[in-house]
Design a protein around this motif. Structure first.
Motif, PDB file in Angstrom:
ATOM      1  N   GLU A 100       0.758  -1.324   0.026  1.00 51.91           N
ATOM      2  CA  GLU A 100      -0.027   0.090  -0.049  1.00 51.91           C
ATOM      3  C   GLU A 100       0.816   1.076  -0.021  1.00 51.91           C
ATOM      4  OE1 GLU A 100      -3.542   2.311   2.428  1.00 51.91           O
ATOM      5  OE2 GLU A 100      -3.455   0.052   2.587  1.00 51.91           O
ATOM      6  N   GLU A 101       0.492   2.198  -1.050  1.00 53.15           N
ATOM      7  CA  GLU A 101       1.305   3.401  -0.978  1.00 53.15           C
ATOM      8  C   GLU A 101       0.821   4.417  -0.193  1.00 53.15           C
ATOM      9  OE1 GLU A 101       4.159   3.477  -2.548  1.00 53.15           O
ATOM     10  OE2 GLU A 101       3.959   1.684  -3.998  1.00 53.15           O
ATOM     11  N   PRO A 102       1.564   5.246   0.254  1.00 51.55           N
ATOM     12  CA  PRO A 102       0.954   6.456   1.240  1.00 51.55           C
ATOM     13  C   PRO A 102      -0.393   7.330   0.672  1.00 51.55           C
ATOM     14  CG  PRO A 102       3.366   6.723   0.951  1.00 51.55           C
ATOM     15  CD  PRO A 102       2.817   5.688   0.119  1.00 51.55           C
ATOM     16  N   TRP A 103      -0.321   7.160  -0.461  1.00 49.82           N
ATOM     17  CA  TRP A 103      -1.561   8.078  -1.155  1.00 49.82           C
ATOM     18  C   TRP A 103      -2.841   7.034  -1.435  1.00 49.82           C
ATOM     19  CZ3 TRP A 103       3.319   7.278  -3.463  1.00 49.82           C
ATOM     20  CH2 TRP A 103       3.172   6.180  -4.478  1.00 49.82           C
ATOM     21  N   GLY A 104      -2.727   6.109  -0.903  1.00 53.40           N
ATOM     22  CA  GLY A 104      -3.934   5.197  -0.784  1.00 53.40           C
ATOM     23  C   GLY A 104      -4.245   4.005  -1.830  1.00 53.40           C
ATOM     24  N   GLU A 105      -3.160   3.959  -2.753  1.00 53.86           N
ATOM     25  CA  GLU A 105      -2.960   2.751  -3.832  1.00 53.86           C
ATOM     26  C   GLU A 105      -2.599   1.639  -3.061  1.00 53.86           C
ATOM     27  OE1 GLU A 105      -1.206   2.334  -8.209  1.00 53.86           O
ATOM     28  OE2 GLU A 105      -0.360   3.581  -6.965  1.00 53.86           O
ATOM     29  N   ARG A 106      -3.287   0.656  -3.265  1.00 54.99           N
ATOM     30  CA  ARG A 106      -2.868  -0.973  -3.016  1.00 54.99           C
ATOM     31  C   ARG A 106      -2.748  -1.703  -4.261  1.00 54.99           C
ATOM     32  NH1 ARG A 106      -6.574  -4.362   0.557  1.00 54.99           N
ATOM     33  NH2 ARG A 106      -4.724  -5.167   1.145  1.00 54.99           N
ATOM     34  N   LEU A 107      -1.505  -2.211  -4.210  1.00 53.92           N
ATOM     35  CA  LEU A 107      -1.242  -2.813  -5.663  1.00 53.92           C
ATOM     36  C   LEU A 107      -0.468  -4.071  -5.569  1.00 53.92           C
ATOM     37  CD1 LEU A 107       1.302  -0.755  -7.441  1.00 53.92           C
ATOM     38  CD2 LEU A 107       0.492  -0.040  -5.268  1.00 53.92           C
ATOM     39  N   PHE A 108      -0.113  -4.730  -6.492  1.00 46.92           N
ATOM     40  CA  PHE A 108       0.660  -5.942  -6.708  1.00 46.92           C
ATOM     41  C   PHE A 108       0.924  -6.287  -8.309  1.00 46.92           C
ATOM     42  CE2 PHE A 108      -3.081  -8.328  -6.856  1.00 46.92           C
ATOM     43  CZ  PHE A 108      -2.815  -9.536  -7.850  1.00 46.92           C
ATOM     44  N   GLN A 109       1.878  -6.981  -8.519  1.00 44.06           N
ATOM     45  CA  GLN A 109       2.086  -7.131  -9.999  1.00 44.06           C
ATOM     46  C   GLN A 109       2.404  -8.495 -10.495  1.00 44.06           C
ATOM     47  OE1 GLN A 109       5.495  -4.615 -11.048  1.00 44.06           O
ATOM     48  NE2 GLN A 109       3.979  -2.836 -11.347  1.00 44.06           N
ATOM     49  N   VAL A 110       2.093  -8.938 -11.477  1.00 42.34           N
ATOM     50  CA  VAL A 110       2.631 -10.154 -12.123  1.00 42.34           C
ATOM     51  C   VAL A 110       3.071  -9.865 -13.536  1.00 42.34           C
ATOM     52  CG1 VAL A 110       0.557 -11.466 -10.846  1.00 42.34           C
ATOM     53  CG2 VAL A 110       0.272 -10.842 -13.444  1.00 42.34           C
ATOM     54  N   THR A 111       3.688 -10.995 -14.138  1.00 40.30           N
ATOM     55  CA  THR A 111       4.322 -10.834 -15.093  1.00 40.30           C
ATOM     56  C   THR A 111       4.234 -11.904 -16.074  1.00 40.30           C
ATOM     57  OG1 THR A 111       6.046  -9.493 -14.254  1.00 40.30           O
ATOM     58  CG2 THR A 111       6.733 -10.418 -16.543  1.00 40.30           C
ATOM     59  N   ASP A 112       3.548 -11.711 -17.290  1.00 40.65           N
ATOM     60  CA  ASP A 112       3.084 -12.881 -18.309  1.00 40.65           C
ATOM     61  C   ASP A 112       4.601 -13.445 -18.759  1.00 40.65           C
ATOM     62  OD1 ASP A 112       3.866 -11.551 -20.524  1.00 40.65           O
ATOM     63  OD2 ASP A 112       2.200 -12.363 -21.671  1.00 40.65           O
ATOM     64  N   PRO A 113       4.530 -14.528 -19.474  1.00 46.77           N
ATOM     65  CA  PRO A 113       5.691 -15.432 -20.018  1.00 46.77           C
ATOM     66  C   PRO A 113       6.410 -14.498 -21.139  1.00 46.77           C
ATOM     67  CG  PRO A 113       3.759 -16.788 -20.187  1.00 46.77           C
ATOM     68  CD  PRO A 113       3.231 -15.390 -19.789  1.00 46.77           C
ATOM     69  N   ASN A 114       6.163 -13.390 -21.663  1.00 45.96           N
ATOM     70  CA  ASN A 114       6.576 -12.491 -22.481  1.00 45.96           C
ATOM     71  C   ASN A 114       7.339 -11.384 -21.704  1.00 45.96           C
ATOM     72  OD1 ASN A 114       6.651 -13.736 -25.313  1.00 45.96           O
ATOM     73  ND2 ASN A 114       4.587 -14.085 -24.654  1.00 45.96           N
ATOM     74  N   GLY A 115       7.027 -11.207 -20.512  1.00 43.20           N
ATOM     75  CA  GLY A 115       7.630 -10.085 -19.841  1.00 43.20           C
ATOM     76  C   GLY A 115       6.296  -8.921 -19.629  1.00 43.20           C
ATOM     77  N   VAL A 116       5.292  -9.326 -20.062  1.00 39.01           N
ATOM     78  CA  VAL A 116       4.402  -8.208 -20.081  1.00 39.01           C
ATOM     79  C   VAL A 116       3.935  -7.974 -18.545  1.00 39.01           C
ATOM     80  CG1 VAL A 116       1.941  -7.149 -20.581  1.00 39.01           C
ATOM     81  CG2 VAL A 116       3.213  -8.319 -22.289  1.00 39.01           C
ATOM     82  N   ILE A 117       4.070  -6.902 -17.863  1.00 44.42           N
ATOM     83  CA  ILE A 117       3.587  -6.494 -16.584  1.00 44.42           C
ATOM     84  C   ILE A 117       2.230  -6.223 -16.297  1.00 44.42           C
ATOM     85  CG2 ILE A 117       3.977  -5.130 -14.390  1.00 44.42           C
ATOM     86  CD1 ILE A 117       6.885  -4.676 -15.643  1.00 44.42           C
ATOM     87  N   VAL A 118       1.648  -6.995 -15.533  1.00 35.73           N
ATOM     88  CA  VAL A 118       0.148  -6.875 -15.186  1.00 35.73           C
ATOM     89  C   VAL A 118       0.197  -6.429 -13.848  1.00 35.73           C
ATOM     90  CG1 VAL A 118      -2.187  -7.469 -15.324  1.00 35.73           C
ATOM     91  CG2 VAL A 118      -0.545  -8.336 -17.074  1.00 35.73           C
ATOM     92  N   GLN A 119      -0.462  -5.221 -13.520  1.00 37.05           N
ATOM     93  CA  GLN A 119      -0.609  -4.613 -12.352  1.00 37.05           C
ATOM     94  C   GLN A 119      -2.269  -4.568 -11.862  1.00 37.05           C
ATOM     95  OE1 GLN A 119       1.797  -1.391 -11.048  1.00 37.05           O
ATOM     96  NE2 GLN A 119       0.114  -0.164 -10.818  1.00 37.05           N
ATOM     97  N   PHE A 120      -2.281  -4.923 -10.582  1.00 37.49           N
ATOM     98  CA  PHE A 120      -3.920  -4.978 -10.074  1.00 37.49           C
ATOM     99  C   PHE A 120      -3.704  -4.161  -9.049  1.00 37.49           C
ATOM    100  CE2 PHE A 120      -2.850  -9.157 -11.971  1.00 37.49           C
ATOM    101  CZ  PHE A 120      -4.071  -9.283 -12.501  1.00 37.49           C
ATOM    102  N   VAL A 121      -4.733  -2.997  -9.094  1.00 35.09           N
ATOM    103  CA  VAL A 121      -4.835  -1.813  -7.889  1.00 35.09           C
ATOM    104  C   VAL A 121      -6.296  -1.729  -7.255  1.00 35.09           C
ATOM    105  CG1 VAL A 121      -4.747   0.909  -8.006  1.00 35.09           C
ATOM    106  CG2 VAL A 121      -3.556  -0.529  -9.648  1.00 35.09           C
ATOM    107  N   GLU A 122      -6.213  -1.308  -6.202  1.00 37.05           N
ATOM    108  CA  GLU A 122      -7.374  -1.055  -5.450  1.00 37.05           C
ATOM    109  C   GLU A 122      -7.189   0.330  -4.801  1.00 37.05           C
ATOM    110  OE1 GLU A 122     -10.462  -3.487  -2.488  1.00 37.05           O
ATOM    111  OE2 GLU A 122      -8.423  -3.681  -1.860  1.00 37.05           O
ATOM    112  N   TRP A 123      -8.080   1.129  -4.709  1.00 33.82           N
ATOM    113  CA  TRP A 123      -7.991   2.570  -4.240  1.00 33.82           C
ATOM    114  C   TRP A 123      -8.452   2.254  -2.611  1.00 33.82           C
ATOM    115  CZ3 TRP A 123      -4.424   5.751  -5.997  1.00 33.82           C
ATOM    116  CH2 TRP A 123      -3.966   5.320  -7.395  1.00 33.82           C
ATOM    117  N   ALA A 124      -7.675   2.728  -1.747  1.00 35.52           N
ATOM    118  CA  ALA A 124      -7.794   2.732  -0.231  1.00 35.52           C
ATOM    119  C   ALA A 124      -8.008   4.497   0.221  1.00 35.52           C
ATOM    120  CB  ALA A 124      -6.934   1.786   0.579  1.00 35.52           C
ATOM    121  N   THR A 125      -8.621   4.662   1.366  1.00 36.21           N
ATOM    122  CA  THR A 125      -8.178   5.812   1.995  1.00 36.21           C
ATOM    123  C   THR A 125      -6.941   5.955   2.640  1.00 36.21           C
ATOM    124  OG1 THR A 125     -10.416   5.743   2.676  1.00 36.21           O
ATOM    125  CG2 THR A 125      -9.123   7.354   3.701  1.00 36.21           C
ATOM    126  N   PRO A 126      -6.298   7.086   2.204  1.00 36.89           N
ATOM    127  CA  PRO A 126      -4.613   7.354   2.468  1.00 36.89           C
ATOM    128  C   PRO A 126      -4.674   7.126   4.064  1.00 36.89           C
ATOM    129  CG  PRO A 126      -5.328   8.821   0.859  1.00 36.89           C
ATOM    130  CD  PRO A 126      -6.433   8.142   1.314  1.00 36.89           C
TER     131      PRO A 126
END
Length: 132
Positions: A100-126
């Motif tokens: 969780e970032e200080p500005w309220g973004e909760r996130l994680f990343q995965v990478t597909d077999p070709n190196g494409v980064i996919v990020q998942f985000v949810e916004w929370a209260t800072p």
């Protein structure tokens, strides 16, 4: 201008590997496919994904050998912690753990077999008053 849909086109080395990743783990379905090309979509608000095999002649000559790099494909989801658990349980490597970032973004990343980064985000209260 009225935009009716959004699509991201990704040039990859192994089209089949990315196609399997997006359909198996991210809920995409194939809409169309041909040699060196696959069009994927979902029923919700996610951006459509077009996968192009690197070197395919449908691309202009100066783009044929480029790969999808320096790009993060980000999806806003309703329960990011559950998505991380689901993907981890299905064998997907989490390449950036949930945080969780200080500005309220909760996130994680995965990478597909070709190196494409996919990020998942949810916004929370800072959490900090400096961001109020």
């Amino acid at each position: 201008m009225q935009i009716t849909a959004s699509t991201v086109s990704l040039t990859v080395d192994d089209l089949a590997a990315s196609q399997r990743f997006f359909t198996t783990h991210l809920g995409y379905v194939e809409q169309a496919a041909a040699e060196g090309f696959a069009s994927l979509s979902r029923d919700d608000g996610a951006v459509d994904v077009v996968l192009l095999a690197r070197g395919t002649e449908v691309l202009p000559a100066d783009q044929r050998d480029q790969r999808a790099t320096g790009l993060i494909l980000a999806f806003t989801v309703t329960d990011v912690a559950d998505e991380e658990k689901r993907l981890r349980a299905s064998g997907v490597e989490i390449t950036m753990p949930l945080r969780e970032e200080p500005w309220g973004e909760r996130l994680f990343q995965v990478t597909d077999p070709n190196g494409v980064i996919v990020q998942f985000v949810e916004w929370a209260t800072p959490t900090g008053t400096e961001h109020a």
